[in-house]
Design a protein around this motif. Structure first.
Motif, PDB file in Angstrom:
ATOM      1  N   UNK A   1       0.988  -1.553  -0.194  1.00 34.49           N
ATOM      2  CA  UNK A   1       0.177  -0.303  -0.214  1.00 34.49           C
ATOM      3  C   UNK A   1       1.073   1.396  -0.264  1.00 34.49           C
ATOM      4  N   UNK A   2       2.353   1.454  -0.254  1.00 35.70           N
ATOM      5  CA  UNK A   2       3.371   2.346   0.435  1.00 35.70           C
ATOM      6  C   UNK A   2       3.697   2.483  -1.124  1.00 35.70           C
ATOM      7  N   UNK A   3       3.592   1.648  -2.035  1.00 30.46           N
ATOM      8  CA  UNK A   3       4.297   1.894  -3.346  1.00 30.46           C
ATOM      9  C   UNK A   3       5.815   2.595  -2.993  1.00 30.46           C
ATOM     10  N   UNK A   4       6.780   1.566  -2.664  1.00 33.44           N
ATOM     11  CA  UNK A   4       8.083   2.113  -2.345  1.00 33.44           C
ATOM     12  C   UNK A   4       8.771   1.334  -3.387  1.00 33.44           C
TER      13      UNK A   4
ATOM     14  N   UNK B   1      -4.059  13.218   2.191  1.00 35.55           N
ATOM     15  CA  UNK B   1      -4.662  12.237   3.513  1.00 35.55           C
ATOM     16  C   UNK B   1      -4.059  10.742   2.846  1.00 35.55           C
ATOM     17  N   UNK B   2      -4.435  10.024   3.202  1.00 37.30           N
ATOM     18  CA  UNK B   2      -4.534   8.648   3.553  1.00 37.30           C
ATOM     19  C   UNK B   2      -5.395   7.871   2.429  1.00 37.30           C
TER      20      UNK B   2
ATOM     21  N   UNK C   1       0.126  10.245   1.569  1.00 33.47           N
ATOM     22  CA  UNK C   1       1.056   9.441   2.309  1.00 33.47           C
ATOM     23  C   UNK C   1       2.444   8.786   1.280  1.00 33.47           C
ATOM     24  N   UNK C   2       1.006   8.498   0.035  1.00 37.25           N
ATOM     25  CA  UNK C   2       1.667   7.384  -0.789  1.00 37.25           C
ATOM     26  C   UNK C   2       1.432   8.258  -2.257  1.00 37.25           C
TER      27      UNK C   2
ATOM     28  N   UNK D   1       7.916  10.892  -8.181  1.00 39.45           N
ATOM     29  CA  UNK D   1       7.991  10.835  -6.487  1.00 39.45           C
ATOM     30  C   UNK D   1       7.867  13.171  -6.030  1.00 39.45           C
ATOM     31  N   UNK D   2       7.894  13.066  -4.829  1.00 38.83           N
ATOM     32  CA  UNK D   2       7.874  14.218  -3.962  1.00 38.83           C
ATOM     33  C   UNK D   2       8.526  15.315  -4.284  1.00 38.83           C
TER      34      UNK D   2
END
Ligand code: SF4
Lengths: 112, 471
Positions: free
Chosen positions: B82-85, B404-405, B423-424, B429-430
């Protein structure tokens, strides 16, 4: 002098994370270390940077001093005595904010 | 009215200690929301569990490591994907999920044998992978499975593997934050110093508290490469298990997320004398400042100015285009903790956006000290918020956009306020210069998206007309 300390204090509040490290001893090391290096820089002296910790303080102080000079023209004209006095006031205010009167309950925990 | 008791909290007045409204003329030293405290009974918290803080946030990012979750399947599923790294090896860590899939009989008779079998199975199925993190979860901690003993057995049977144990079940702390802590301290005590890195530059750093969300680490790595700085370990974006074992060899710890990883930076300072430099990696202004500080530590100021000038020339015109169109928009940040203080001034200075409400799920009082120092007057600062508070605060603060998430994001949809995944990310990228343009673009696209307006209109009967007008 009070309003000059206010100027610098407001800047540090907004921009400097080092005042809010995890524990009392980290905060006081940072506040004393960085303000000390900033006084040297503003007085036109090359600050000592012999240890890794000192080099880190200088890195933070350089950015802060450059911003002080561009935002507060009075500091460019200030004598060394005045710089020492105003930055001393800043150090006291930061110590009061981030250590003495901080309501953060974790500050004195003995472990990280 | 510095501390606020909301209408919806009349029956749980304890919540007043957690909600602060910053007003001009007050001494903010007199007020600090209570944080990292147990959730009050009667409030429906948005927090995650402590195991999640260890696995989903930090450990699970490692790109060459099996993440063995000793518990029922749900613990694994809820902390996967769920975090997309991403990573540069084909996203191994996102493709797989490992669980011992504990069932009732294992809970009754004990799960150690099952754990041992699963660990061997996983290593056998992925013979190229030699590193593993084993996590306990609520059920396996409650029945007292001796995970460390099993790890010892497996390590004895397989001499080419290295295994780290995180004993932080969901109930170990009040939120995700406990998991960050347990993993940090465990790692520095047991693993740092056990591998010697190859040193290729006299300038070495650890980059701590960045998890390569949608490629953040790649953006920053390009800057360090340009400056000739070797990153010994990213903790833990796009990182390997062994890189993080060699963190003791860096000359400087550069810390982005001080909440999830400040502990390891502090311990590296205490144990190895490596100084800690905290920076912000989101925002033009902040990124330039961060590069200047790191470069100054190594005496690389000239190179840094060249890099900043080039990046600014490339990205500033685009940022300014968005700034013109986002100026005066109101934003709420409803995330975990640190992004509140990383973002509030960055969006204000670089984009002209006002942050009117901020909430933190797992921040500590330190995070509130930072955000209140940086944040605006007339803004709400909330610890461990619940759903009703969310609606009430949105009604008072009236943001144009909410970061938000996905879970709170679904509520946001019902208010017809645009939401961006804080979050993700939506389209990251930010981090870095180009990253902040991406963030601005997502804000612009969200606030100018007609869908939210259209979705609020009931098209039945003669009201259908309104739709045409709106379109
Ligand atoms: S709270 Fe416990 S059982 Fe639930 S996901 Fe977290 S570790 Fe698993």
């Amino acid at each position: 002098m009070g309003s000059k300390v206010d100027d610098l204090f407001d800047y540090v509040q907004e921009r400097c994370l080092w005042q809010f490290h995890s524990r009392t001893w980290d905060r006081s090391e940072n506040i004393d270390g960085i303000i000390g290096k900033a006084i040297d820089l503003l007085a036109g002296r090359e600050p000592a940077a012999d240890t890794p910790a000192e080099r880190c303080f200088v890195a933070d102080a350089k950015v802060m001093v450059a911003d002080f000079r561009s935002r507060f023209p009075w500091i460019r004209e200030a004598s060394e005595t005045e710089v020492t006095e105003v930055l001393g006031g800043l150090r006291d205010r930061l110590t009061d904010l981030a250590i003495t009167r901080s309501r953060n309950h974790e500050l004195t925990h003995t472990l990280y | 009215m510095p501390m606020v008791l909301l209408e919806c909290d009349q029956d749980i007045p304890e919540r007043e200690r957690h909600i602060y409204f910053k007003a001009p003329g007050e001494d903010s030293r007199d007020y600090l929301p209570a944080a990292n405290a147990p959730t009050i009974p009667g409030t429906l918290s948005e927090r995650g569990c402590s195991f999640c803080g260890a696995k989903l946030v930090i450990g699970g990012v490692l790109k060459d490591t099996i993440q063995m979750i000793h518990g029922p399947l749900g613990c694994a599923y809820d902390t996967w994907h769920t975090k997309r790294y991403p990573s540069d090896n084909g996203h191994f860590q996102l493709k797989y999920s490992w669980s011992t899939d504990m069932k009732e009989s294992h809970i009754v008779f004990g799960g150690e044998k099952r754990l041992e079998k699963c660990m061997h199975e996983a290593f056998d199925a992925m013979p190229e992978i030699k590193r593993m993190v084993v996590y306990t979860t609520c059920p396996t901690a409650l029945i007292g499975d001796d995970v460390k003993a099993v790890v010892k057995k497996v390590t004895a049977a397989r001499t080419d593997v290295d295994i780290f144990t995180v004993e932080c079940p969901g109930f170990a702390g009040v939120s995700q934050s406990k998991g960050h802590h347990v993993l940090n301290i465990g790692w520095v005590s047991e693993k740092v110093g056990t591998v010697e890195p190859e040193i290729t530059s006299e300038y070495t750093i650890n980059f701590i508290g960045d998890y390569n969300i949608q490629g953040d680490t790649d953006v920053l790595q390009r800057y360090w490469d340009r400056l000739g700085i070797q990153v010994i370990a990213h903790f833990t974006g796009n990182s390997t298990y062994d890189a993080c074992r060699s963190m003791h060899r860096a000359k400087l710890n550069v810390v982005n997320c001080a909440r999830s990883a400040g502990y390891i930076a502090n311990e590296l300072k205490r144990l190895y004398g490596i100084p800690r430099l905290d920076i912000d990696s989101w925002g033009f202004n902040y990124m330039a400042e961060a590069i200047r500080k790191v470069a100054s530590f190594f005496g690389l100021e000239e190179k840094a100015e060249e890099l900043i000038a080039e990046e600014t020339a490339k990205w500033k015109p685009q940022l300014d285009w968005y700034k013109e169109r986002l100026q005066g928009k109101k934003m709420a940040i409803w995330t975990g903790g640190p992004r509140l203080w990383h973002w509030t001034k960055a969006v204000e200075d670089d984009l002209g956006v006002e942050v009117v409400a901020m909430s933190s799920k797992f921040g500590h009082e330190e995070d509130f000290e930072k955000v209140i120092a940086r944040g605006r007057n007339g803004t709400y600062y909330i610890d461990d918020p619940n759903e009703l508070e969310f609606f009430e605060i949105m009604d008072k603060a009236k943001p144009d956009i909410i970061f938000t998430g996905p879970r709170v994001g679904d509520l946001v949809k019902k208010l017809h306020i645009p939401y961006v995944n804080g979050h993700a990310y939506h389209n990251g990228p930010y981090m870095g210069f180009e990253g902040f343009v991406n963030m601005a673009r997502d804000m612009y696209n969200a606030t100018h998206n007609p869908l939210f307006r259209l979705a609020a209109i009931d098209i039945r009967d003669d009201r259908a007309l309104l739709v045409e007008e709106a379109a």
